[in-house]
Structures are given as C-alpha cells and as structure tokens.
Design a protein around this motif. Structure first.
Motif, PDB file in Angstrom:
ATOM      1  N   ALA A   1       0.832  -1.207   0.000  1.00  0.00           N
ATOM      2  CA  ALA A   1       0.000   0.000   0.000  1.00  0.00           C
ATOM      3  C   ALA A   1       0.865   1.255   0.000  1.00  0.00           C
ATOM      4  O   ALA A   1       0.572   2.232  -0.698  1.00  0.00           O
ATOM      5  CB  ALA A   1      -0.922  -0.003   1.216  1.00  0.00           C
ATOM      6  N   SER A   2       1.947   1.206   0.769  1.00  0.00           N
ATOM      7  CA  SER A   2       2.880   2.334   0.835  1.00  0.00           C
ATOM      8  C   SER A   2       3.509   2.607  -0.531  1.00  0.00           C
ATOM      9  O   SER A   2       3.577   3.751  -0.987  1.00  0.00           O
ATOM     10  CB  SER A   2       3.967   2.022   1.874  1.00  0.00           C
ATOM     11  N   LEU A   3       3.955   1.539  -1.198  1.00  0.00           N
ATOM     12  CA  LEU A   3       4.608   1.689  -2.506  1.00  0.00           C
ATOM     13  C   LEU A   3       3.623   2.126  -3.588  1.00  0.00           C
ATOM     14  O   LEU A   3       3.946   2.991  -4.417  1.00  0.00           O
ATOM     15  CB  LEU A   3       5.270   0.369  -2.911  1.00  0.00           C
ATOM     16  N   ILE A   4       2.427   1.543  -3.591  1.00  0.00           N
ATOM     17  CA  ILE A   4       1.441   1.911  -4.617  1.00  0.00           C
ATOM     18  C   ILE A   4       1.007   3.365  -4.443  1.00  0.00           C
ATOM     19  O   ILE A   4       0.894   4.112  -5.415  1.00  0.00           O
ATOM     20  CB  ILE A   4       0.219   0.964  -4.585  1.00  0.00           C
ATOM     21  N   SER A   5       0.784   3.768  -3.198  1.00  0.00           N
ATOM     22  CA  SER A   5       0.358   5.153  -2.962  1.00  0.00           C
ATOM     23  C   SER A   5       1.443   6.130  -3.388  1.00  0.00           C
ATOM     24  O   SER A   5       1.158   7.175  -3.981  1.00  0.00           O
ATOM     25  CB  SER A   5      -0.040   5.378  -1.496  1.00  0.00           C
ATOM     26  N   ARG A   6       2.716   5.766  -3.140  1.00  0.00           N
ATOM     27  CA  ARG A   6       3.825   6.637  -3.580  1.00  0.00           C
ATOM     28  C   ARG A   6       3.906   6.659  -5.105  1.00  0.00           C
ATOM     29  O   ARG A   6       4.143   7.711  -5.715  1.00  0.00           O
ATOM     30  CB  ARG A   6       5.152   6.141  -2.987  1.00  0.00           C
ATOM     31  N   PHE A   7       3.722   5.518  -5.726  1.00  0.00           N
ATOM     32  CA  PHE A   7       3.743   5.397  -7.187  1.00  0.00           C
ATOM     33  C   PHE A   7       2.673   6.312  -7.798  1.00  0.00           C
ATOM     34  O   PHE A   7       2.947   7.085  -8.721  1.00  0.00           O
ATOM     35  CB  PHE A   7       3.481   3.938  -7.573  1.00  0.00           C
ATOM     36  N   VAL A   8       1.458   6.230  -7.269  1.00  0.00           N
ATOM     37  CA  VAL A   8       0.347   7.059  -7.773  1.00  0.00           C
ATOM     38  C   VAL A   8       0.640   8.538  -7.510  1.00  0.00           C
ATOM     39  O   VAL A   8       0.407   9.389  -8.366  1.00  0.00           O
ATOM     40  CB  VAL A   8      -0.986   6.626  -7.109  1.00  0.00           C
ATOM     41  N   PHE A   9       1.174   8.837  -6.315  1.00  0.00           N
ATOM     42  CA  PHE A   9       1.522  10.218  -5.971  1.00  0.00           C
ATOM     43  C   PHE A   9       2.529  10.791  -6.968  1.00  0.00           C
ATOM     44  O   PHE A   9       2.370  11.914  -7.451  1.00  0.00           O
ATOM     45  CB  PHE A   9       2.105  10.265  -4.550  1.00  0.00           C
ATOM     46  N   LEU A  10       3.561  10.013  -7.289  1.00  0.00           N
ATOM     47  CA  LEU A  10       4.590  10.480  -8.227  1.00  0.00           C
ATOM     48  C   LEU A  10       4.007  10.753  -9.608  1.00  0.00           C
ATOM     49  O   LEU A  10       4.371  11.729 -10.273  1.00  0.00           O
ATOM     50  CB  LEU A  10       5.729   9.457  -8.318  1.00  0.00           C
ATOM     51  N   LYS A  11       3.108   9.886 -10.053  1.00  0.00           N
ATOM     52  CA  LYS A  11       2.462  10.072 -11.352  1.00  0.00           C
ATOM     53  C   LYS A  11       1.614  11.351 -11.356  1.00  0.00           C
ATOM     54  O   LYS A  11       1.651  12.137 -12.312  1.00  0.00           O
ATOM     55  CB  LYS A  11       1.584   8.866 -11.692  1.00  0.00           C
ATOM     56  N   GLU A  12       0.844  11.540 -10.284  1.00  0.00           N
ATOM     57  CA  GLU A  12       0.000  12.734 -10.170  1.00  0.00           C
ATOM     58  C   GLU A  12       0.852  13.991 -10.051  1.00  0.00           C
ATOM     59  O   GLU A  12       0.537  15.032 -10.630  1.00  0.00           O
ATOM     60  CB  GLU A  12      -0.929  12.616  -8.942  1.00  0.00           C
TER      61      GLU A  12
END
Length: 324
Positions: free
Chosen positions: A256-267
């Motif tokens: 969850a931590s990695l996916i949320s960071r991944f999405v954050f970086l894209k946004e």
C-alpha cells in the motif's frame, strides 16, 4: 498535526554543475564565516547547508531531509549515469536501535493493509491506498524487495510497482489539494481526512476480498481518536490492527505504501507538466520559491488548486512576493 522532529544530518556528493547551481541558489542565504575547505555555509529555514570544495554537501537540521531532497533530484538530473551518494544520520540511529518485534502470525498471513503519502507535501495530492496480499504471494513480494519498501528511492518505486500491481489487488483514493483546501475550510484536520480516506479504501477492498486474517493500518492516531473521526460515517471498518512502522511488519501495508507513492509520483508529474515547472516535493524553502513563481505566473487561485494552502509555506510565499 506535525510531530516533533529530531535534528538529522544528510550528506550528498554532488558534481561540479550541481555545485555551481547550489552556489548561485544560496547566494543570499550565505553565512559570513565559512568552515575550512567549504565553498559556503548557508541557512535554509531550520537547516544549515554546507558545501565543501570536495563536492560534499551537508544538510543539518530538523528539515534536512526536505532541504536535501531538491538537490538530490538536481544531482540525478545533472549526473544521470551515476547513482547519487546519500548518507543519513537517521539510518545510523535506526541501525543502533533495537529492531522492533515483527509478529510472524501477522507477517505471514493473508492481510489487507493501508498507508498514505502526500500529507507533508505542499504540492501534490494526498493518496491513500489499501492493498490485499495473500500469504502465497509473500515470497514473490520479498524477492522484489517490497519487504524493504522504506529504503526504496522514487526511481526504484517506479520500477518495482508495475511488477506486482497486476497481481496485488488494491484500492487507491486521491484527494486533490483543491478538495483538501475545501475540506480544511469546513473544519476537517489532516488526521480526520486521513481516517476517512483510510476507512473508505479499506471498506472498498474488504467488500471485494472477505478472505483475510488481519486488516493492518500504519498508525497515525490513537485507536479511539481514529474511530472518533469516523463517528459520522455510516460504514466503518472496525476489525483493524493498528501498528507503528507497519510497512516492516505487514507486506500488505508495504505494498500500500509503494502503490500510494507510485500514484503520488504520477499525479505530481502531471501537475508539474500542467504548470510547466519542476515542482519540488516536501515543504522546504525551495518549495516557497517555486510556489511564488506559480502565484506570479498563474495567480493565487491556481496555487490553491495545487497546494495545501493551510501550510506555513503560503505565508512565506506572500512574504516573498511582497518583498519583490
């Protein structure tokens, strides 16, 4: 609510081009006295920055991680073929601290876990993610390095997440800063918003995957406080195990931590592209300067769409513009 931070020291090795950029950037913040073998010593809010002739840049203070992040990114940009050398005094402290207990029953179970990013960043949304990890996928995730998620750089996260995102079910909720500012104006504090977003992500995932042993949340508030934030919610996930440093103790939280960071970086990348500026992460002095540029370029209404206006940075932006 921001917890007190200990002072830390972060050291990075920079190339000649980055040295030159730093020298120019800190021109107005330099101290009159310079340590031996140093190009300069300067103040960056709560952080003291020292650049040595050798190319060693030292950031010391409570916000050293935020202050150094921009220069780590500049070094990556200026010297793309070489990995940036970074040392952090906190890493040494962590090594010296006794390892926290990891409950094997939870670690080796089928679990749902949630985590969030973006709450300390002036720019960029708040992203909350819940992930569902079956116990048979644990070894697969360990091989990818998910177990050590907090040691991953943003570049590594962008590389690793696509390798498991199709295999690990998840629910992600993005709260834009426009929405954040509206909620804050209505009396919602950061932790209340986080509780509501976590609950929503967990409920969405729990409704799809009822076969789990534990639901684990990376703790950001006491249990009774967390549930008090949700008293107006009609559907509340209550069978939660709250843990500090949960990404080390539950791979669902690590995912969850990695996916949320991944999405954050894209946004974050989308917002940078939209305003035509390389936006710095965090809430440092560099962020203030970039926010002032955005304000001048597009006006305060645009800034309030992409930034968390209640942060102290907004006052600093006004000061910078008034002093022009």
């Amino acid at each position: 609510v921001v917890k007190g931070r200990d002072k830390m020291t972060i050291t990075i090795k920079v190339c000649e081009r980055t040295k030159q950029e730093m020298n120019e950037f800190f021109e107005d913040f330099k101290r009159p006295k310079t340590p031996a073998y140093a190009v300069f010593q300067a103040d960056d809010a709560d952080t003291v920055v020292t650049l040595y002739e050798s190319g060693k840049a030292v950031f010391q203070g409570r916000d050293a991680d935020l202050s150094s992040q921009f220069w780590i990114e500049r070094e990556r940009h200026n010297n793309p073929t070489k990995k940036v050398e970074v040392t952090n005094s906190d890493d040494k402290k962590k090594e010296d601290t006794k390892k926290e207990y990891v409950d094997p029953k939870i670690y080796n179970s089928t679990s749902i876990g949630s985590d969030e990013v973006g709450t300390g960043d002036y720019f960029g949304p708040i992203v909350v993610c819940a992930a569902y990890v079956r116990k048979e996928n644990i070894s697969f995730l360990e091989e990818l390095g998910v177990k050590d998620s907090k040691k991953m750089t943003d570049e590594k996260i962008l590389e690793v997440v696509p390798k498991f995102i199709q295999k690990i079910p998840y629910e992600c909720i993005i709260l834009s800063n426009k929405e954040y500012n509206e909620k804050y104006a209505d009396g919602y504090n950061m932790n209340k918003l986080k509780a509501i977003l976590h609950n929503k992500a967990l409920m969405n995932l729990k409704n799809k995957y009822s076969d789990y042993d534990y639901i684990v949340v990376d703790q950001f508030a006491e249990k009774y406080v967390y549930f008090s934030y949700l008293k107006a919610s009609s559907n509340v996930v209550r069978d939660i195990t709250f843990m500090t440093k949960a990404e080390d103790k539950c791979l669902a939280v690590a995912c969850a931590s990695l996916i949320s960071r991944f999405v954050f970086l894209k946004e974050f990348g989308k917002i940078s592209k939209e305003v035509g500026e390389l936006l710095p992460k965090g809430a440092s002095t560099e962020v203030d300067k970039k926010a002032a540029v955005i304000d001048e370029k597009f006006g305060f209404n645009k800034l309030s769409e992409i930034a968390k206006i209640n942060f102290k940075n907004t006052e600093k932006v006004k000061e910078l513009l008034n002093n022009k």
